[in-house]
Design an enzyme around this catalytic site. Sequence first.
Site: not given
Ligand code: HPA
Length: 274
Positions: A32, A63, A85, A87-88, A115, A212-213, A236, A248
């Site tokens: 990302s 992306h 991903h 999740y998609e 990320a 998540m990847s 974050n 995001h």
């Molecule tokens: N959690 C999950 N995936 C992420 C996060 C998070 O805090 N930040 C960026 N991708």
Amino acid sequence: MGVGRGAIESAANAVSRGLGSLKPRVAIVLGSGLGFLADEVGRATRMPYKDIPGFPEPGVAGHKGELVAGTLDGVAVVVQSGRFHLYEGHPPEVAALPARVFHALGVATLILTNAAGGIRPTFRPGTLMLIADHINLMWKNPLIGPVAPGDARFPDMSDPYDGGLRKIARAVARDARIPLEEGVYAGLLGPSYETPAEVRMLQRIGADAVGMSTVPEVIAARARGMRCLGFSTITNLAAGLSAQPLSHAEVLEVGTRVAGQLGSLIKGVLRELR
Ligand code: HPA
């Protein structure tokens, strides 16, 4: 389920035609907000996913959807700009298809970026973390089903992120004075971010970052004997560790801010692989 020789071969044939005489040795997967490296590839050939059988169109802001092949710091590379991903709604074998295609093209080293939310208390937005190991909490695995041709049935996962490559990355960071932490990445399915209770659980089981990847790609790569190197940009603090809600937009903003440093690290590693 599973993925047959057909899917890998037809995608690899299409990419191979686009490559011409270029023989990439290293593949780089961009996470990302980290699309910048694709623009630095010299003598670039761009292959949109719509021209590669089995590659869906990516649907997440930040992306793109193309492979970019060429040279970066003197090394023949293929850069994956836009990943698939879970999740998609993509099955794990689709998430892992690019890694398998890269292997079919002769790529021996896979560099992945992502990320992630920071869990280790000293991590701040903008921290770069070398992935030492991962915890697969996606409860999915691209190897489920009939054994794909060329895969091991029960691949060893004791060195998922290559020790030698990590040593090189640490040395590059030291020489360039780029702060680089090292820790464990927990891969969750998403797409909702974690709850504070989930983050406390992740902390207790030994995770330093959460995202998540990456996990499906690394599993598929290891099943074929590719060496992996992974970097997380901590965009974050994970949920509950700061007063701020997660967004995001923040993930993309911080990803872009430290992109230059991450790019320098990756290019430094490439120079050592020349
Ligand atoms: N959690 C999950 N995936 C992420 C996060 C998070 O805090 N930040 C960026 N991708």
